[in-house]
Scaffold this active site. Structure first.
Site, mmCIF file in Angstrom:
data_model
loop_
_atom_site.group_PDB
_atom_site.id
_atom_site.type_symbol
_atom_site.label_atom_id
_atom_site.label_comp_id
_atom_site.label_asym_id
_atom_site.label_seq_id
_atom_site.Cartn_x
_atom_site.Cartn_y
_atom_site.Cartn_z
ATOM 1 N N LYS A 106 0.857 -1.182 0.000
ATOM 2 C CA LYS A 106 0.000 0.000 0.000
ATOM 3 C C LYS A 106 0.897 1.236 0.000
ATOM 4 O O LYS A 106 1.666 1.449 0.934
ATOM 5 C CB LYS A 106 -0.917 0.021 1.223
ATOM 6 C CG LYS A 106 -1.767 1.290 1.292
ATOM 7 C CD LYS A 106 -2.412 1.468 2.649
ATOM 8 C CE LYS A 106 -2.946 2.890 2.773
ATOM 9 N NZ LYS A 106 -3.430 3.195 4.129
ATOM 10 N N GLY A 167 -7.604 9.465 10.466
ATOM 11 C CA GLY A 167 -7.778 9.546 11.907
ATOM 12 C C GLY A 167 -8.837 10.510 12.401
ATOM 13 O O GLY A 167 -9.023 10.654 13.608
ATOM 14 N N ALA A 193 -9.377 5.848 4.900
ATOM 15 C CA ALA A 193 -9.247 7.000 5.803
ATOM 16 C C ALA A 193 -10.560 7.766 5.943
ATOM 17 O O ALA A 193 -11.278 7.991 4.962
ATOM 18 C CB ALA A 193 -8.153 7.960 5.357
ATOM 19 N N GLY A 194 -10.850 8.153 7.175
ATOM 20 C CA GLY A 194 -12.009 8.988 7.470
ATOM 21 C C GLY A 194 -13.175 8.267 8.099
ATOM 22 O O GLY A 194 -14.047 8.902 8.690
ATOM 23 N N ASN A 215 -8.462 1.856 10.301
ATOM 24 C CA ASN A 215 -7.661 1.535 11.485
ATOM 25 C C ASN A 215 -8.204 2.268 12.704
ATOM 26 O O ASN A 215 -8.687 1.663 13.655
ATOM 27 C CB ASN A 215 -6.192 1.861 11.234
ATOM 28 C CG ASN A 215 -5.265 1.405 12.344
ATOM 29 O OD1 ASN A 215 -4.060 1.607 12.278
ATOM 30 N ND2 ASN A 215 -5.773 0.772 13.384
ATOM 31 N N SER A 216 -8.162 3.614 12.667
ATOM 32 C CA SER A 216 -8.523 4.405 13.844
ATOM 33 C C SER A 216 -9.941 4.131 14.329
ATOM 34 O O SER A 216 -10.191 4.104 15.535
ATOM 35 C CB SER A 216 -8.380 5.904 13.539
ATOM 36 O OG SER A 216 -7.055 6.210 13.192
#
Length: 264
Positions: A106, A167, A193-194, A215-216
């Protein structure tokens, strides 16, 4: 599950995956919480920040691969923390060495530490080098349809536009750009993301994304293992709704039962 009725398989680099949820391995309290959350998510692909996580480059330190073994998970090394093409290419080559010739990576090249927004100029440079070097490149990018198209033309196997800044948990900030990217896509499109909660993941899938990486949203939840389970179901629900085709939106109400034959 990926292969629902009327669905096409989710294929990356010639491999078919059942789960359309990809998860990161950072930000957990410890390796045991990482293991439990990822098991609960049902994910088959886990992404690893090579510059921040030990996957063998630091002998004697805890190794992520001891709890997430490559014979069970597809490891997706990423270039998080890289701010130019040279750094990113070097990191991918290190990952290939550590993982015995593993070519799936990635790519993310960041513009600055405040926004973690992608530096698309450096991303394009790195993508060209990595594709020529035989890597299967999944690439984090902005939600610019033109950049997404160029990355696919270079030879990236998947484009991964952000839904919101890394994040932030803001959700799908610009669904309209995502729709344009999806309409033009010649390769799989994954939101990266987001995402903040299960409904964000569902919306991404309802738009037609092949998969979602996060992830977050899991690691920073009050109960990461429970949130991982929620995300697993959200991805499946969103994919099913996309395949089913939603009803058209209307400005005014319409009766849910037919009016013909009513006693007057």
């Amino acid at each position: 599950m990926s292969n629902l009725p009327s669905d096409k398989p989710f294929i990356l680099a010639g491999r078919t995956f059942e789960s359309r949820l990809l998860v990161g391995t950072g930000k957990y309290r410890d390796l045991e919480e990482t293991r439990l959350a990822i098991e609960a998510s049902g994910a088959e692909i886990v992404t690893v920040a090579v510059r921040r996580t030990n996957i063998g480059q630091n002998p004697g330190e805890p190794n992520l691969l001891d709890v997430l073994p490559p014979d069970r998970y597809t490891i997706l090394p990423n270039t998080a923390g890289c701010y130019d093409a040279v750094e990113a290419v070097r990191t991918c080559r290190l990952a290939r060495e550590l993982l015995d010739g593993h070519n799936l990576v990635k790519l993310e090249v960041l513009a600055d530490q405040k926004t973690l927004f992608p530096n698309v100029i450096e991303t394009l440079k790195a993508a060209e080098v990595l594709v020529k070097d035989g890597f299967d490149v999944m690439v984090y990018t902005s939600d610019d349809p033109i950049i997404a198209r160029q990355l696919a033309e270079i030879g990236c196997i998947a484009v991964m536009p952000l839904a919101g800044l890394i994040g932030t948990g803001l959700g799908i900030c610009n669904p309209y750009n995502l729709q344009i990217i999806l309409e033009e896509a010649k390769v799989p499109v994954l939101v990266d993301a987001g995402v903040g909660t299960a409904s964000d993941a569902t919306i991404a899938m309802e738009l037609g994304c092949e998969a979602v990486l996060m992830n977050s949203a899991i690691a920073h939840a009050q109960n990461p293992v429970l949130m991982a389970q929620a995300m697993k179901h959200a991805i499946v629900a969103g994919r099913m709704a996309y395949l089913a085709g939603r009803m058209p939106k209307k400005l005014y109400a319409s009766a849910s039962s037919p009016l013909d034959g009513l006693i007057k």
